[in-house]
Design a protein around this motif. Structure first.
Motif, mmCIF file in Angstrom:
data_model
loop_
_atom_site.group_PDB
_atom_site.id
_atom_site.type_symbol
_atom_site.label_atom_id
_atom_site.label_comp_id
_atom_site.label_asym_id
_atom_site.label_seq_id
_atom_site.Cartn_x
_atom_site.Cartn_y
_atom_site.Cartn_z
ATOM 1 N N PRO A 81 0.816 -1.197 0.000
ATOM 2 C CA PRO A 81 0.000 0.000 0.000
ATOM 3 C C PRO A 81 0.853 1.251 0.000
ATOM 4 N N LEU A 82 0.283 2.328 -0.504
ATOM 5 C CA LEU A 82 0.963 3.605 -0.479
ATOM 6 C C LEU A 82 0.753 4.259 0.874
ATOM 7 N N THR A 83 1.491 5.341 1.124
ATOM 8 C CA THR A 83 1.356 6.063 2.383
ATOM 9 C C THR A 83 -0.018 6.701 2.464
ATOM 10 N N GLY A 84 -0.638 6.654 3.632
ATOM 11 C CA GLY A 84 -1.931 7.296 3.800
ATOM 12 C C GLY A 84 -2.887 6.372 4.520
ATOM 13 N N PRO A 85 -4.121 6.868 4.808
ATOM 14 C CA PRO A 85 -5.112 6.058 5.510
ATOM 15 C C PRO A 85 -5.416 4.800 4.715
ATOM 16 N N ASP A 123 -5.612 2.110 -3.354
ATOM 17 C CA ASP A 123 -4.446 2.762 -2.767
ATOM 18 C C ASP A 123 -3.320 1.751 -2.576
ATOM 19 N N TYR A 124 -2.838 1.196 -3.670
ATOM 20 C CA TYR A 124 -1.751 0.232 -3.563
ATOM 21 C C TYR A 124 -0.934 0.227 -4.845
ATOM 22 N N GLU A 125 0.220 -0.398 -4.758
ATOM 23 C CA GLU A 125 1.065 -0.602 -5.922
ATOM 24 C C GLU A 125 1.333 -2.086 -6.079
ATOM 25 N N ILE A 126 1.682 -2.498 -7.274
ATOM 26 C CA ILE A 126 2.095 -3.861 -7.570
ATOM 27 C C ILE A 126 3.549 -3.800 -8.011
ATOM 28 N N TRP A 127 4.400 -4.542 -7.318
ATOM 29 C CA TRP A 127 5.825 -4.601 -7.672
ATOM 30 C C TRP A 127 6.085 -5.962 -8.305
ATOM 31 N N ALA A 128 6.428 -5.960 -9.578
ATOM 32 C CA ALA A 128 6.669 -7.205 -10.312
ATOM 33 C C ALA A 128 8.134 -7.272 -10.728
ATOM 34 N N MET A 129 8.800 -8.354 -10.364
ATOM 35 C CA MET A 129 10.230 -8.483 -10.630
ATOM 36 C C MET A 129 10.481 -9.296 -11.893
ATOM 37 N N ASP A 130 11.258 -8.742 -12.798
ATOM 38 C CA ASP A 130 11.651 -9.417 -14.023
ATOM 39 C C ASP A 130 13.067 -9.957 -13.825
ATOM 40 N N GLN A 131 13.176 -11.266 -13.665
ATOM 41 C CA GLN A 131 14.473 -11.854 -13.384
ATOM 42 C C GLN A 131 15.390 -11.842 -14.592
ATOM 43 N N GLY A 132 14.825 -11.726 -15.796
ATOM 44 C CA GLY A 132 15.643 -11.717 -16.993
ATOM 45 C C GLY A 132 16.329 -10.393 -17.254
ATOM 46 N N THR A 133 15.651 -9.290 -16.890
ATOM 47 C CA THR A 133 16.218 -7.958 -17.128
ATOM 48 C C THR A 133 16.696 -7.289 -15.842
ATOM 49 N N HIS A 134 16.467 -7.939 -14.686
ATOM 50 C CA HIS A 134 16.899 -7.421 -13.381
ATOM 51 C C HIS A 134 16.188 -6.109 -13.043
ATOM 52 N N VAL A 135 14.949 -5.956 -13.492
ATOM 53 C CA VAL A 135 14.181 -4.734 -13.285
ATOM 54 C C VAL A 135 12.923 -5.045 -12.466
ATOM 55 N N GLU A 146 10.083 -9.117 0.112
ATOM 56 C CA GLU A 146 9.231 -8.953 1.292
ATOM 57 C C GLU A 146 9.338 -7.518 1.773
ATOM 58 N N PHE A 147 8.255 -7.042 2.417
ATOM 59 C CA PHE A 147 8.194 -5.675 2.922
ATOM 60 C C PHE A 147 8.134 -5.663 4.449
ATOM 61 N N THR A 148 8.581 -4.556 5.039
ATOM 62 C CA THR A 148 8.360 -4.351 6.464
ATOM 63 C C THR A 148 6.854 -4.199 6.703
ATOM 64 N N SER A 149 6.437 -4.316 7.947
ATOM 65 C CA SER A 149 5.005 -4.312 8.249
ATOM 66 C C SER A 149 4.317 -3.003 7.865
ATOM 67 N N ASP A 150 5.071 -1.891 7.839
ATOM 68 C CA ASP A 150 4.495 -0.616 7.421
ATOM 69 C C ASP A 150 4.740 -0.338 5.944
ATOM 70 N N PHE A 151 5.335 -1.297 5.243
ATOM 71 C CA PHE A 151 5.620 -1.202 3.810
ATOM 72 C C PHE A 151 6.576 -0.061 3.460
ATOM 73 N N ALA A 152 7.379 0.365 4.434
ATOM 74 C CA ALA A 152 8.326 1.451 4.182
ATOM 75 C C ALA A 152 9.575 0.960 3.465
ATOM 76 N N TYR A 153 9.929 -0.311 3.670
ATOM 77 C CA TYR A 153 11.132 -0.867 3.047
ATOM 78 C C TYR A 153 10.821 -2.229 2.443
ATOM 79 N N VAL A 202 17.998 -3.506 -0.266
ATOM 80 C CA VAL A 202 16.981 -2.853 0.552
ATOM 81 C C VAL A 202 16.498 -1.620 -0.214
ATOM 82 N N ILE A 203 15.189 -1.532 -0.408
ATOM 83 C CA ILE A 203 14.602 -0.431 -1.170
ATOM 84 C C ILE A 203 13.682 0.379 -0.270
ATOM 85 N N ARG A 204 13.875 1.692 -0.250
ATOM 86 C CA ARG A 204 12.959 2.598 0.449
ATOM 87 C C ARG A 204 11.774 2.860 -0.480
ATOM 88 N N THR A 205 10.594 2.455 -0.080
ATOM 89 C CA THR A 205 9.468 2.469 -1.002
ATOM 90 C C THR A 205 8.942 3.868 -1.305
#
Length: 206
Positions: A7-11, A37-49, A77-84, A97-100
């Motif tokens: 989820p994105l930041t916010g209520p 109010d969310y994002e989808i993160w899809a990992m492409d293992q072939g292009t590393h993106v 995996e994300f932290t419980s607040d989805f910040a990282y 480690v990615i800061r979302t």
């Protein structure tokens, strides 16, 4: 692999059917997110993106993991607040480690050959990483602990456990093949224990 939602930041509102899927299909976690109010993160293992999509399935960003020395992003995996977000990369043997908030890669930590999964503890203070190990080395697999200090945005490699040196494994060594390592992880709800699957092949499992 399957995409992961955060989820994105916010209520936030509760969406009963919301599911977080880990990219390798090893585990899934229920999440409470707002329907729009969310994002989808899809990992492409072939292009590393990592491709980032919004709730309308429009691509709103890309994270080039290869540019940070992270190849074949495999599980997230994300932290419980989805910040990282923590991304395990078997080809380069590290965890990113990615800061979302701004999708910035803030740390890349070496963990070992064929790093497979980085599981975030329920209290967000540690991340347990499963490492399959070198393919030509018998039972080179291990577990690596990453210590997390969110306040200081500091992530450091801590303790390690070589599977072949664990007393229980040594006691039952004859039950396993000559090769293998740690593959997937899952914490108990209170974080007091973690379950680890062995592999990667079915004949190496346990």
């Amino acid at each position: 692999g399957s995409p992961a939602f955060h989820p994105l930041t916010g209520p936030l509102a509760v969406l009963p059917a919301a599911i977080v899927w880990l990219t390798a299909g090893c585990a899934r976690t229920e999440a409470t997110i707002a329907e729009s109010d969310y994002e989808i993160w899809a990992m492409d293992q072939g292009t590393h993106v990592i491709h980032v999509f919004d709730a309308d399935l429009d691509e709103v960003g890309r994270i080039d993991m290869g540019a940070h020395g992270v190849r074949v992003p495999h599980m997230i995996e994300f932290t419980s607040d989805f910040a990282y977000a923590f991304v395990a990369a078997p080809a380069t043997g590290n965890v990113a480690v990615i800061r979302t908030a701004d999708r910035a890669v803030v740390a890349v930590l070496p963990t070992g050959p064929r790093t497979h999964h980085a599981a975030v503890a329920p209290d967000d203070r540690t991340v347990l990483v499963s490492v399959i190990g070198a393919a030509d080395s018998p039972w080179d697999g291990k577990l690596v602990e990453i210590e997390v200090d969110v306040a200081e945005e500091r992530f450091t490699v801590g303790r390690e456990l070589m599977l072949a040196e664990d007393p229980l494994f040594v006691e039952r060594r004859a039950e396993f093949r000559e090769t293998g390592g740690a593959v997937c992880l899952a914490y108990t709800a209170d974080g007091s224990a973690a379950y680890v699957t062995l592999g990667p092949g079915l004949e190496e499992g346990g």
